[in-house]
Design a protein around this motif. Structure first.
Motif, short mmCIF file in Angstrom:
data_model
loop_
_atom_site.label_atom_id
_atom_site.label_comp_id
_atom_site.label_asym_id
_atom_site.label_seq_id
_atom_site.Cartn_x
_atom_site.Cartn_y
_atom_site.Cartn_z
N GLN A 45 54.22 4.52 -11.29
CA GLN A 45 53.41 3.65 -10.48
C GLN A 45 52.26 4.13 -9.54
OE1 GLN A 45 54.02 0.34 -10.98
NE2 GLN A 45 52.21 0.05 -10.00
N ALA A 46 52.55 5.34 -9.16
CA ALA A 46 51.54 5.98 -8.09
C ALA A 46 50.40 6.30 -9.06
CB ALA A 46 52.33 7.32 -7.46
N SER A 47 50.50 6.73 -10.15
CA SER A 47 49.33 7.01 -11.20
C SER A 47 48.56 5.78 -11.47
CB SER A 47 49.96 7.85 -12.46
OG SER A 47 50.25 9.17 -12.01
N LEU A 48 49.43 4.73 -11.90
CA LEU A 48 48.74 3.63 -12.43
C LEU A 48 48.03 2.99 -11.09
CD1 LEU A 48 51.65 1.62 -14.15
CD2 LEU A 48 49.64 2.77 -15.24
N ASN A 49 48.42 3.07 -9.98
CA ASN A 49 47.82 2.75 -8.79
C ASN A 49 46.44 3.52 -8.54
OD1 ASN A 49 49.85 0.84 -8.04
ND2 ASN A 49 50.80 1.98 -6.69
N ALA A 50 46.65 4.74 -8.80
CA ALA A 50 45.38 5.61 -8.64
C ALA A 50 44.29 5.33 -9.64
CB ALA A 50 45.98 7.01 -8.66
N ILE A 51 44.88 4.94 -10.94
CA ILE A 51 43.99 4.65 -11.94
C ILE A 51 43.04 3.26 -11.39
CG2 ILE A 51 43.56 4.16 -14.49
CD1 ILE A 51 46.09 5.97 -14.73
N LYS A 52 44.03 2.31 -11.32
CA LYS A 52 43.38 1.18 -10.78
C LYS A 52 42.48 1.17 -9.55
CE LYS A 52 44.69 -3.77 -10.44
NZ LYS A 52 45.88 -4.73 -10.84
N TYR A 53 42.68 1.89 -8.76
CA TYR A 53 41.66 2.42 -7.53
C TYR A 53 40.35 2.63 -8.02
CZ TYR A 53 39.47 4.51 -3.30
OH TYR A 53 38.72 4.62 -2.42
N LEU A 54 40.36 3.48 -9.17
CA LEU A 54 39.08 3.72 -9.80
C LEU A 54 38.50 2.74 -10.43
CD1 LEU A 54 39.82 7.45 -10.95
CD2 LEU A 54 38.46 6.85 -9.09
#
Length: 77
Positions: A45-54
């Motif tokens: 989930q942390a990675s999906l959130n980081a990707i969505k931030y970009l």
């Protein structure tokens, strides 16, 4: 700009870094959330959130992509 569809294992490693590299090379990134898994639910989930931030539109799933491809196939037929 081109679109890159990403799926695979280890959202928090391979998927995350592939999407970051693609973003740096001006690709639109779409993560098929039902086709990726992380080393843990939290890391995933942390990675999906980081990707969505970009790229805010990065979140999709295989059904949405299949539907889009079917519509494109009908138009080109």
């Amino acid at each position: 700009m081109e679109t890159l569809l990403i799926c695979g294992f280890l959202t928090d490693v391979c998927v995350h870094y592939t999407s970051a590299d693609a973003h740096q090379h001006d690709y639109y990134v779409r993560i098929l959330r039902d086709c990726v898994r992380g080393s843990s639910p939290e890391a995933h989930q942390a990675s999906l959130n980081a990707i969505k931030y970009l790229q805010t539109a990065s979140d999709t799933d295989s059904a949405e992509i299949i539907g889009l491809l079917e519509r494109l196939a009908v138009r080109s037929a």
